[in-house]
Scaffold this motif. Structure first.
Motif, PDB file in Angstrom:
ATOM      1  N   LEU A  62       0.827  -1.205   0.000  1.00 54.61           N
ATOM      2  CA  LEU A  62       0.000   0.000   0.000  1.00 54.61           C
ATOM      3  C   LEU A  62       0.865   1.261   0.000  1.00 54.61           C
ATOM      4  O   LEU A  62       0.549   2.258  -0.653  1.00 54.61           O
ATOM      5  CB  LEU A  62      -0.942   0.003   1.206  1.00 54.61           C
ATOM      6  CG  LEU A  62      -2.111  -0.983   1.138  1.00 54.61           C
ATOM      7  CD1 LEU A  62      -2.853  -1.021   2.475  1.00 54.61           C
ATOM      8  CD2 LEU A  62      -3.082  -0.595   0.025  1.00 54.61           C
ATOM      9  N   LYS A  63       1.984   1.207   0.747  1.00 53.10           N
ATOM     10  CA  LYS A  63       2.887   2.359   0.786  1.00 53.10           C
ATOM     11  C   LYS A  63       3.528   2.601  -0.579  1.00 53.10           C
ATOM     12  O   LYS A  63       3.670   3.741  -1.033  1.00 53.10           O
ATOM     13  CB  LYS A  63       3.964   2.134   1.840  1.00 53.10           C
ATOM     14  CG  LYS A  63       3.423   2.118   3.265  1.00 53.10           C
ATOM     15  CD  LYS A  63       4.530   1.821   4.258  1.00 53.10           C
ATOM     16  CE  LYS A  63       3.972   1.759   5.690  1.00 53.10           C
ATOM     17  NZ  LYS A  63       5.019   1.398   6.676  1.00 53.10           N
ATOM     18  N   VAL A  64       3.903   1.492  -1.252  1.00 55.96           N
ATOM     19  CA  VAL A  64       4.494   1.625  -2.589  1.00 55.96           C
ATOM     20  C   VAL A  64       3.478   2.210  -3.570  1.00 55.96           C
ATOM     21  O   VAL A  64       3.778   3.109  -4.364  1.00 55.96           O
ATOM     22  CB  VAL A  64       4.999   0.251  -3.094  1.00 55.96           C
ATOM     23  CG1 VAL A  64       5.368   0.335  -4.586  1.00 55.96           C
ATOM     24  CG2 VAL A  64       6.195  -0.201  -2.284  1.00 55.96           C
ATOM     25  N   LEU A  65       2.246   1.704  -3.495  1.00 58.15           N
ATOM     26  CA  LEU A  65       1.190   2.225  -4.368  1.00 58.15           C
ATOM     27  C   LEU A  65       0.931   3.699  -4.090  1.00 58.15           C
ATOM     28  O   LEU A  65       0.695   4.492  -5.016  1.00 58.15           O
ATOM     29  CB  LEU A  65      -0.098   1.419  -4.195  1.00 58.15           C
ATOM     30  CG  LEU A  65      -0.100   0.011  -4.787  1.00 58.15           C
ATOM     31  CD1 LEU A  65      -1.391  -0.716  -4.431  1.00 58.15           C
ATOM     32  CD2 LEU A  65       0.070   0.063  -6.306  1.00 58.15           C
ATOM     33  N   ALA A  66       0.988   4.071  -2.816  1.00 59.97           N
ATOM     34  CA  ALA A  66       0.781   5.475  -2.454  1.00 59.97           C
ATOM     35  C   ALA A  66       1.852   6.352  -3.095  1.00 59.97           C
ATOM     36  O   ALA A  66       1.564   7.442  -3.612  1.00 59.97           O
ATOM     37  CB  ALA A  66       0.799   5.626  -0.936  1.00 59.97           C
ATOM     38  N   ILE A  67       3.097   5.879  -3.091  1.00 60.83           N
ATOM     39  CA  ILE A  67       4.190   6.643  -3.714  1.00 60.83           C
ATOM     40  C   ILE A  67       3.959   6.770  -5.214  1.00 60.83           C
ATOM     41  O   ILE A  67       4.121   7.848  -5.805  1.00 60.83           O
ATOM     42  CB  ILE A  67       5.545   5.970  -3.425  1.00 60.83           C
ATOM     43  CG1 ILE A  67       5.862   6.055  -1.922  1.00 60.83           C
ATOM     44  CG2 ILE A  67       6.657   6.622  -4.241  1.00 60.83           C
ATOM     45  CD1 ILE A  67       7.089   5.265  -1.518  1.00 60.83           C
ATOM     46  N   VAL A  68       3.559   5.652  -5.852  1.00 63.45           N
ATOM     47  CA  VAL A  68       3.332   5.657  -7.300  1.00 63.45           C
ATOM     48  C   VAL A  68       2.233   6.652  -7.667  1.00 63.45           C
ATOM     49  O   VAL A  68       2.389   7.499  -8.564  1.00 63.45           O
ATOM     50  CB  VAL A  68       2.969   4.245  -7.802  1.00 63.45           C
ATOM     51  CG1 VAL A  68       2.530   4.303  -9.272  1.00 63.45           C
ATOM     52  CG2 VAL A  68       4.149   3.302  -7.643  1.00 63.45           C
ATOM     53  N   PHE A  69       1.110   6.572  -6.963  1.00 59.83           N
ATOM     54  CA  PHE A  69      -0.011   7.470  -7.258  1.00 59.83           C
ATOM     55  C   PHE A  69       0.356   8.929  -6.991  1.00 59.83           C
ATOM     56  O   PHE A  69      -0.048   9.828  -7.733  1.00 59.83           O
ATOM     57  CB  PHE A  69      -1.243   7.089  -6.431  1.00 59.83           C
ATOM     58  CG  PHE A  69      -1.882   5.799  -6.858  1.00 59.83           C
ATOM     59  CD1 PHE A  69      -2.067   5.503  -8.205  1.00 59.83           C
ATOM     60  CD2 PHE A  69      -2.306   4.863  -5.922  1.00 59.83           C
ATOM     61  CE1 PHE A  69      -2.658   4.311  -8.602  1.00 59.83           C
ATOM     62  CE2 PHE A  69      -2.901   3.678  -6.312  1.00 59.83           C
ATOM     63  CZ  PHE A  69      -3.073   3.397  -7.657  1.00 59.83           C
ATOM     64  N   LEU A  70       1.143   9.159  -5.945  1.00 60.93           N
ATOM     65  CA  LEU A  70       1.547  10.519  -5.609  1.00 60.93           C
ATOM     66  C   LEU A  70       2.480  11.096  -6.693  1.00 60.93           C
ATOM     67  O   LEU A  70       2.351  12.257  -7.082  1.00 60.93           O
ATOM     68  CB  LEU A  70       2.245  10.542  -4.248  1.00 60.93           C
ATOM     69  CG  LEU A  70       2.561  11.934  -3.684  1.00 60.93           C
ATOM     70  CD1 LEU A  70       1.283  12.741  -3.515  1.00 60.93           C
ATOM     71  CD2 LEU A  70       3.296  11.820  -2.356  1.00 60.93           C
ATOM     72  N   VAL A  71       3.400  10.270  -7.176  1.00 65.86           N
ATOM     73  CA  VAL A  71       4.303  10.712  -8.241  1.00 65.86           C
ATOM     74  C   VAL A  71       3.512  11.043  -9.506  1.00 65.86           C
ATOM     75  O   VAL A  71       3.759  12.063 -10.169  1.00 65.86           O
ATOM     76  CB  VAL A  71       5.371   9.642  -8.535  1.00 65.86           C
ATOM     77  CG1 VAL A  71       6.125   9.963  -9.817  1.00 65.86           C
ATOM     78  CG2 VAL A  71       6.344   9.525  -7.372  1.00 65.86           C
TER      79      VAL A  71
END
Length: 334
Positions: A62-71
């Motif tokens: 979930l943290k990785v996905l959050a970074i991807v979506f934020l980028v």
């Protein structure tokens, strides 16, 4: 879905290269935190599947996905819609004054002068999309074949129907042809008025002097481009008509009053051209086409629809869900 999809700040995608490093760091840290217990046998333990334990890796995911979506969000995805509005200022009114005397059937241009002219003039008309064009024909007298109009089909039809006829008085009345063309344009409100006067002979008929007609053109602000058609020397031209209506051809001297045509062009701010073959005739009309251009203003409207909000919301959901799971279901996990 991704049609016209662009990113305003694509350089932020370089941040995604750090994700493999973050995953590697997570795996190394997890191995360091796990305690090691040695025992002789595990027979006393009951094997089972704990769904909560199995789904524990979802937290870092979930943290990785959050970074991807934020980028993706800060890269500013958006769709672009473009619309173009073309505004044409007052165009050019053009009158083509064409000599259709018997000498225009000479075969120094292929298949003859008149047919070669019809083809080139038709291509010229097709290219003048925003302009109005009229057609004047003359030999020993002159008349308007087609008034100035924006309907190109009418002009093309009139051009196609041009042919030598004995119904019109013989000779070459350059002054009459030019005067009739001036009469068609003198009331025009166009920003530019142009006459293309084409002949293959000398002024030997009519009651209007060519230079007087040229002065009238200059007075009304009409520019005249003159074209002399014919080879230098002699040309195979009609000299008589047989009883069956066919023409008798013979080589006759080519007589073009170039001095007169140059004076007409000079008086009106135009230019004189000599077309001694088909290719030169094409080039002349192309040059006139370049010299007389209609001003076209193109207005481009661009509409942007920002799409970053969706990705920012997805990033927030991933962070919130990760925090919620850590504080509830996985609170007792190390």
């Amino acid at each position: 879905m991704f049609k016209n999809f662009t990113f305003e700040n694509p350089e932020f995608f370089w941040i995604l290269l750090s994700i493999p490093l973050l995953i590697g760091w997570y795996l190394w840290q997890r191995n360091q935190q796990q305690a090691e217990l040695k025992m002789g046998s595990t027979q006393g333990f009951v094997k089972g599947t704990d769904i909560v334990s199995m789904l524990h890796p979802v937290l870092p995911l979930l943290k990785v996905l959050a970074i991807v979506f934020l980028v993706v969000a800060i890269a500013r995805p958006r769709t672009v819609q473009e619309s173009v509005e073309v505004k044409t200022n007052k165009g050019i009114d053009i009158a083509m004054a064409i000599d259709i005397s018997g000498s225009m059937l000479a075969k120094d241009l292929k298949p003859n002068r008149l047919e070669a002219l019809k083809k080139v003039a038709a291509n010229f008309v097709k290219g003048r999309v925003t302009d109005r064009i009229g057609l004047v024909i003359y030999s020993g007298e002159a008349y308007t074949k087609t008034p100035v109009t924006s309907d190109k089909n009418i002009i093309l039809g009139a051009l196609n129907s041009l042919k030598f006829t004995q119904d019109i008085e013989g000779g070459t009345a350059i002054g009459m042809g030019l005067g009739t063309a001036v009469n068609r344009l003198k009331e025009s409100k166009a920003k530019s008025k142009v006459i293309i006067l084409l002949t293959d002979g000398t002024n030997n008929a009519g009651f209007i002097e060519p230079l007087i007609a040229a002065e009238l053109a200059a007075e009304y602000g009409i520019k005249v481009y003159t074209i002399g058609v014919g080879t230098n020397g002699t040309a195979l031209s009609p000299v008589a008509i047989y009883p069956n209506g066919k023409f008798k051809y013979a080589n006759v001297p080519v007589e073009i009053d170039e001095k007169l045509l140059k004076e007409i062009a000079e008086k009106t701010g135009g230019k004189y051209f000599r077309a001694s073959n088909n290719n030169k005739l094409k080039k002349i009309y192309k040059e006139i086409d370049k010299l007389e251009k209609t001003d076209i203003e193109e207005l481009k409207y661009v509409s942007y629809d920002e799409k970053y909000r969706l990705f920012a919301i997805l990033a927030f959901i991933c962070v919130a869900l990760s925090y919620l799971l850590k504080q509830t279901v996985y609170k007792s996990f190390i």
